[in-house]
Design an enzyme around this catalytic site. Structure first.
Site, PDB file in Angstrom:
ATOM      1  N   ILE A  63      25.602  28.896  -8.509  1.00 41.11           N
ATOM      2  CA  ILE A  63      24.354  28.470  -9.119  1.00 41.11           C
ATOM      3  C   ILE A  63      23.800  27.379  -8.227  1.00 41.11           C
ATOM      4  O   ILE A  63      24.363  26.294  -8.190  1.00 41.11           O
ATOM      5  CB  ILE A  63      24.638  27.839 -10.511  1.00 41.11           C
ATOM      6  CG1 ILE A  63      25.474  28.762 -11.375  1.00 41.11           C
ATOM      7  CG2 ILE A  63      23.354  27.339 -11.178  1.00 41.11           C
ATOM      8  CD1 ILE A  63      24.746  29.719 -12.236  1.00 41.11           C
ATOM      9  N   GLU A  64      22.757  27.628  -7.500  1.00 36.62           N
ATOM     10  CA  GLU A  64      22.281  26.562  -6.618  1.00 36.62           C
ATOM     11  C   GLU A  64      20.968  25.980  -7.129  1.00 36.62           C
ATOM     12  O   GLU A  64      20.136  25.509  -6.365  1.00 36.62           O
ATOM     13  CB  GLU A  64      22.198  27.095  -5.178  1.00 36.62           C
ATOM     14  CG  GLU A  64      23.562  27.636  -4.711  1.00 36.62           C
ATOM     15  CD  GLU A  64      23.707  27.821  -3.214  1.00 36.62           C
ATOM     16  OE1 GLU A  64      22.888  27.279  -2.469  1.00 36.62           O
ATOM     17  OE2 GLU A  64      24.659  28.507  -2.803  1.00 36.62           O
ATOM     18  N   GLN A  65      20.809  25.974  -8.450  1.00 32.83           N
ATOM     19  CA  GLN A  65      19.551  25.535  -9.045  1.00 32.83           C
ATOM     20  C   GLN A  65      19.513  24.019  -9.257  1.00 32.83           C
ATOM     21  O   GLN A  65      20.544  23.389  -9.477  1.00 32.83           O
ATOM     22  CB  GLN A  65      19.360  26.258 -10.391  1.00 32.83           C
ATOM     23  CG  GLN A  65      19.262  27.774 -10.227  1.00 32.83           C
ATOM     24  CD  GLN A  65      19.541  28.531 -11.514  1.00 32.83           C
ATOM     25  OE1 GLN A  65      19.080  28.162 -12.580  1.00 32.83           O
ATOM     26  NE2 GLN A  65      20.320  29.608 -11.405  1.00 32.83           N
TER      27      GLN A  65
END
Ligand SMILES: *[C@@H]1O[C@H](CO)[C@@H](O)[C@H](O)[C@H]1NC(C)=O
Ligand SMILES: *[C@@H]1O[C@H](CO)[C@@H](O)[C@H](O)[C@H]1NC(C)=O
Ligand SMILES: *[C@@H]1O[C@H](CO)[C@@H](O)[C@H](O)[C@H]1NC(C)=O
Ligand SMILES: *[C@@H]1O[C@H](CO)[C@@H](O)[C@H](O)[C@H]1NC(C)=O
Length: 366
Positions: free
Chosen positions: A127-129
């Site tokens: 998850i690179e949010q």
């Protein structure tokens, strides 16, 4: 009547029995190769695979986990299992969706079922949010990791749940996650010690993808949060950045176009990511040859493109990776890995073979 009885039984015990009723036949030549890996090895070598067949040329004597970010490949699963290596799914989800606990459970159940039906050994959550500290997404993400880990461990004994984090826990790229609880909740953090110039606040100039001291500072920050070193896998880049230079100073500084990113005025997004395979060919067409930056402990070179524009390329090679790999040992980390396994030159050319072996061996610091 037998088929009917079977069907109704399956329906009756939904959803737990459906996986059994719908279980795919083992695609491996030997059925035991479909069994998930249970043994834990002391030192992780964690490989991201983005597809294709170059996995056949990996150095399997060191690989422990392959995170499959390409199309699922049964041959890769069977082969990895024959070498005692895990094959794990990719997990990514839009965080606002999983603030709702039912949605979260549905996502996790879907991933566990998929992993089981494909005889896989876990999941890598990527998850690179951007997340704001204390927001609903912040808590939901922590819960997601914990619940995913519990679900995988109970459904697939010995399975591994990992989570990808930026090079430092210090809100890099506005990813303000609960790193401490996330680390406690999963088997390991894959620390992406690259793209370290995603937010440039000083001069907008080309610099190394993963300078040594910045990389090691990131680990010191994770460790100062009291995260267990055995939860940290160091990720090194097998790619570099090719920056077109706006101008090129006499002492070789390459000024780059301003591309703002998450609050910073410029970013490595001004460059193009290039594979080690491409870089090793391009360095021969450079006007500088391979150069070494002592301060950043990284190689780079300059070349002119067909339009006459100067480019500067920064990358990692065995000389820059070895000291990082050695600090994995000296800091007592869980292991090392790379983005990504496919981008070396796996052809039969002698030079390519040597360069490729050099990159694999650098992971062990030799
Ligand atoms: C649940 O997830 C779906 C996508 O899988 C999304 O469309 C929906 O809005 C989510 N529901 C809530 C309450 O967040
Ligand atoms: C190169 O461009 C930068 C940014 O536009 C500027 O600050 C710098 O003085 C320029 N250097 C040269 C050598 O022209
Ligand atoms: C680059 O040049 C060196 C030295 O001339 C040579 O040995 C090597 O084969 C070349 N590499 C590639 C990828 O062409
Ligand atoms: C693969 O890695 C091992 C160390 O685990 C090393 O001894 C061996 O030489 C490597 N193989 C190749 C082809 O480089």
């Amino acid at each position: 009547m037998l088929p009917d009885t079977l069907t109704s039984r399956c329906l009756l015990f939904l959803p737990s029995i459906i996986a059994v009723c719908g279980a795919a036949a083992c695609p491996c030549e030997e059925p035991e190769l479909c069994q998930q890996i249970r043994a834990q090895r002391d030192f992780e070598v964690f490989v991201f695979d983005v597809g294709g067949k170059t996995w056949k040329s990996y150095n399997w004597s060191m690989v422990t986990t392959v995170a499959t970010f390409g199309k699922y490949d049964t041959d890769l699963m069977c082969y990895a299992h024959s070498k005692g290596a895990r094959v794990v799914l990719k997990g990514d989800v839009h965080l606002p969706y999983i603030v709702d606990p039912n949605n979260r459970t549905a996502w996790i159940t879907g991933k566990v079922d998929l992993a089981k039906s494909q005889f896989m050994d876990g999941i890598n959550i990527d998850i690179e949010q951007a997340v704001e500290e204390g927001s609903p997404e912040y808590h939901a993400l922590t819960d997601l990791v914990k619940e995913t880990t519990d679900a995988f461990h109970s459904a697939i004994p010995g399975s591994q749940v990992s989570f990808d984090v930026a090079w430092s826990p210090n809100c890099i790229d506005k990813r303000c996650y609960d790193y401490v609880r996330i680390a406690e909740s999963c088997d390991l953090l894959f620390v992406m010690s690259y793209d370290e110039q995603s937010q440039i606040t000083g001069d907008c100039i080309a610099t190394a993808n993963a300078p040594l001291s910045q990389t090691l500072n990131g680990y010191d920050q994770f460790l100062s949060l009291n995260i267990d070193p055995k939860k940290l896998v160091m990720g090194v880049p097998w790619y570099g950045y090719d920056y077109p230079c706006l101008n090129f100073s006499q002492d070789g500084v390459c000024f780059i176009i301003k591309v703002p990113f998450r609050g910073a005025p410029c970013s490595d997004a001004a460059g193009q990511q290039k594979t080690y395979k491409w870089i090793m060919k391009q360095v021969n067409d450079s006007f500088s040859g391979r150069l070494w930056d002592d301060k950043q402990q990284a190689p780079y070179f300059n070349y002119k493109d067909q339009k006459g524009q100067i480019h500067q390329v920064w990358y990692d090679d065995p000389q820059s990776i070895c000291p990082k790999a050695q600090s994995v040992k000296s800091k007592g980390l869980r292991g090392i890995g790379m983005w990504n396994g496919n981008i070396l030159d796996y052809s039969d050319e002698l030079v390519a073979k040597q360069q490729t072996a050099g990159m694999w061996n650098a992971l062990l610091g030799s």
